[in-house]
Design a protein around this motif. Structure first.
Motif, PDB file in Angstrom:
ATOM      1  N   MET A   1       0.839  -1.192   0.000  1.00 12.29           N
ATOM      2  CA  MET A   1       0.000   0.000   0.000  1.00 12.29           C
ATOM      3  C   MET A   1       0.866   1.230   0.000  1.00 12.29           C
ATOM      4  O   MET A   1       2.027   1.195   0.309  1.00 12.29           O
ATOM      5  CB  MET A   1      -0.898   0.032   1.264  1.00 12.29           C
ATOM      6  N   GLY A 177       3.092  -1.061   6.117  1.00 10.57           N
ATOM      7  CA  GLY A 177       3.247  -2.339   5.437  1.00 10.57           C
ATOM      8  C   GLY A 177       2.636  -3.484   6.215  1.00 10.57           C
ATOM      9  O   GLY A 177       1.999  -4.371   5.637  1.00 10.57           O
ATOM     10  N   ALA A 180      -1.135  -3.626   5.966  1.00  9.35           N
ATOM     11  CA  ALA A 180      -1.645  -3.667   4.591  1.00  9.35           C
ATOM     12  C   ALA A 180      -2.847  -4.602   4.421  1.00  9.35           C
ATOM     13  O   ALA A 180      -3.804  -4.238   3.725  1.00  9.35           O
ATOM     14  CB  ALA A 180      -0.517  -4.060   3.629  1.00  9.35           C
ATOM     15  N   LEU A 184      -6.199  -3.422   2.723  1.00  9.25           N
ATOM     16  CA  LEU A 184      -6.615  -4.065   1.478  1.00  9.25           C
ATOM     17  C   LEU A 184      -8.002  -4.695   1.611  1.00  9.25           C
ATOM     18  O   LEU A 184      -8.792  -4.685   0.659  1.00  9.25           O
ATOM     19  CB  LEU A 184      -5.602  -5.128   1.077  1.00  9.25           C
ATOM     20  N   TYR A 209      -5.078   3.238  -5.354  1.00 11.34           N
ATOM     21  CA  TYR A 209      -5.212   2.132  -4.413  1.00 11.34           C
ATOM     22  C   TYR A 209      -5.241   0.775  -5.100  1.00 11.34           C
ATOM     23  O   TYR A 209      -5.842  -0.165  -4.596  1.00 11.34           O
ATOM     24  CB  TYR A 209      -6.484   2.319  -3.583  1.00 11.34           C
ATOM     25  N   LEU A 212       0.722  -2.343  -5.216  1.00 11.18           N
ATOM     26  CA  LEU A 212       1.558  -2.604  -4.048  1.00 11.18           C
ATOM     27  C   LEU A 212       2.798  -1.736  -4.188  1.00 11.18           C
ATOM     28  O   LEU A 212       3.815  -2.134  -4.740  1.00 11.18           O
ATOM     29  CB  LEU A 212       1.925  -4.091  -3.983  1.00 11.18           C
ATOM     30  N   CYS A 267      -1.007 -10.132   8.438  1.00  8.44           N
ATOM     31  CA  CYS A 267      -0.251  -8.926   8.780  1.00  8.44           C
ATOM     32  C   CYS A 267       1.209  -9.255   9.070  1.00  8.44           C
ATOM     33  O   CYS A 267       2.114  -8.481   8.724  1.00  8.44           O
ATOM     34  CB  CYS A 267      -0.885  -8.241   9.992  1.00  8.44           C
ATOM     35  N   GLN A 274       7.662  -6.157   4.331  1.00 10.73           N
ATOM     36  CA  GLN A 274       8.028  -4.746   4.439  1.00 10.73           C
ATOM     37  C   GLN A 274       9.425  -4.588   5.022  1.00 10.73           C
ATOM     38  O   GLN A 274      10.174  -3.688   4.629  1.00 10.73           O
ATOM     39  CB  GLN A 274       6.997  -4.005   5.297  1.00 10.73           C
TER      40      GLN A 274
END
Length: 375
Positions: A1, A177, A180, A184, A209, A212, A267, A274
């Motif tokens: 994102m 990150g 995200a 999403l 949006y 990535l 996550c 990330q």
């Protein structure tokens, strides 16, 4: 994102090259002049790897399906077992396996049409849609990160001058990150359906949006042709999956605890990705100007063997990130061979050897030091 913090100070790429410990090279722009590519390295890269450009379907399918199976078995065990210690063990297994499976989105963005029939479809059905990251979020976006005229510029979706940003930007970068999957899920469950009834919102959703990316200024082009159809199919599939998931939890079919566990694993794997992104480059191109191929290579990082842990936090060839920028057409399973050939062929003074790092944490620490200098 997208990452919304934009406090940019002088000196953009703050991830220094690592040698025996953390690398302490000069900024990329000073290391190699734009007009002075390492021609010997580029020539060797082209000549020594001509036979390594074709993906092996057996490796791709076995690796992806095996990772998916291990990941979902680990996820199921994490949900079902009682003791917290076992939940943590199985949760780690699920995170690492699904992270590896998810990393194939990078390979999909480079696969030539016809090389791996149905692989994209299977990956989206098993990984991309369930994890809220269908391949259209990367295809048509990632290729610009490799473009010689766009790498490191404002048109690069995957580049920020992190080294020259404020120290608090790094934790914020990690936070966005890691969260995200939550963002999403909202994008597909709420924004996408609403955008079907509003041209203005639809343009925002598609351009801002649907990638990535880490560069908040990047706007993706409107999809066209066959890709537009892929975009639509994958997005609609993700919308349906999001609604089914939320509806199942709301109706009690899926326990709330199971949903929370799933989101925590999602996550965690995005947070791990990330963290890998944080050390994938030096992030020193603060002028946001085009650079030479050699400079692009020197701004990237390899963490090859003997480091074994890099295969976990940078799977599917991502530990050869610098080499990938040099040879974006070589599939992940051949990057080790390419690295071995180039390492033995090129002399010690070659730019090729200057991108090798020894591990993750020295790179993180070095980038943190760079941000402290920019205060």
């Amino acid at each position: 994102m997208t990452f919304e913090s934009k406090t940019i100070a002088p000196a953009e790429t703050g991830f220094m090259l690592a040698g025996a410990s953390a690398r302490t090279a000069a900024p990329v722009r000073k290391a190699v002049k734009k007009s002075n590519d390492d021609k010997a390295m580029l020539k060797a890269a082209a000549q020594l790897t001509r036979d390594l450009n074709r993906p092996d379907a057996r490796i791709f399918w076995a690796d992806m399906l095996g990772s998916v199976l291990l990941g979902y078995l680990g996820l199921a065990a994490t949900i079902l077992v009682g003791p917290m210690a076992l939940k943590l063990v199985f949760g780690a297994m699920a995170t690492l396996a699904l992270y590896r499976a998810g990393s194939f989105i990078h390979e999909i963005s480079h696969i030539k049409r016809g090389d791996l029939p149905y692989f994209r479809l299977a990956w989206n059905a098993l990984v991309g849609v369930p994890l809220f990251a269908p391949s259209f979020m990367y295809e048509g976006v990632h290729n610009q990160h490799h473009a010689k005229t766009k790498f490191g510029t404002i048109e690069d979706p995957e580049y920020l001058p992190l080294a020259s940003m404020k120290p608090w930007s790094l934790p914020l970068f990690m936070l966005f990150g890691t969260l995200a999957p939550v963002l999403l899920l909202f994008r597909f469950a709420v924004l996408a359906p609403l955008s079907f009834f509003s041209r203005r919102l639809r343009r925002q959703v598609v351009e801002k949006y649907s990638g990535l990316q880490i560069n908040p200024d990047f706007r993706r082009a409107w999809p066209e042709g066959e890709f537009a159809r892929q975009f639509t199919y994958q997005e609609v599939g993700s919308v349906i999956w999001s609604w089914l998931l939320i509806g199942s939890v709301a109706s009690g079919v899926v326990p709330l605890s199971a949903f929370v566990t799933f989101m925590v694993v999602a996550c965690a794997l995005m947070g791990l990705n990330q963290l890998r992104t944080l050390v994938a480059h030096l992030w020193e191109n603060d002028e946001r100007q085009p650079v030479s191929v050699t400079e692009q290579y020197l701004d990237s990082v390899n963490v090859p063997p003997p480091n074994l842990l890099s295969a976990l936090w940078a799977p599917v060839g991502l530990r050869y990130h610098a080499l990938h920028h040099l040879l974006p057409g070589v599939p992940y399973h051949n990057l080790g061979k390419a690295h071995a050939r180039l390492s033995s062929e090129l002399e010690a003074g070659s730019a090729y050897h200057r991108t090798t790092a020894t591990g993750l944490w020295p790179l993180v620490a070095n980038l943190a030091r760079q941000t402290l200098k920019s205060r």
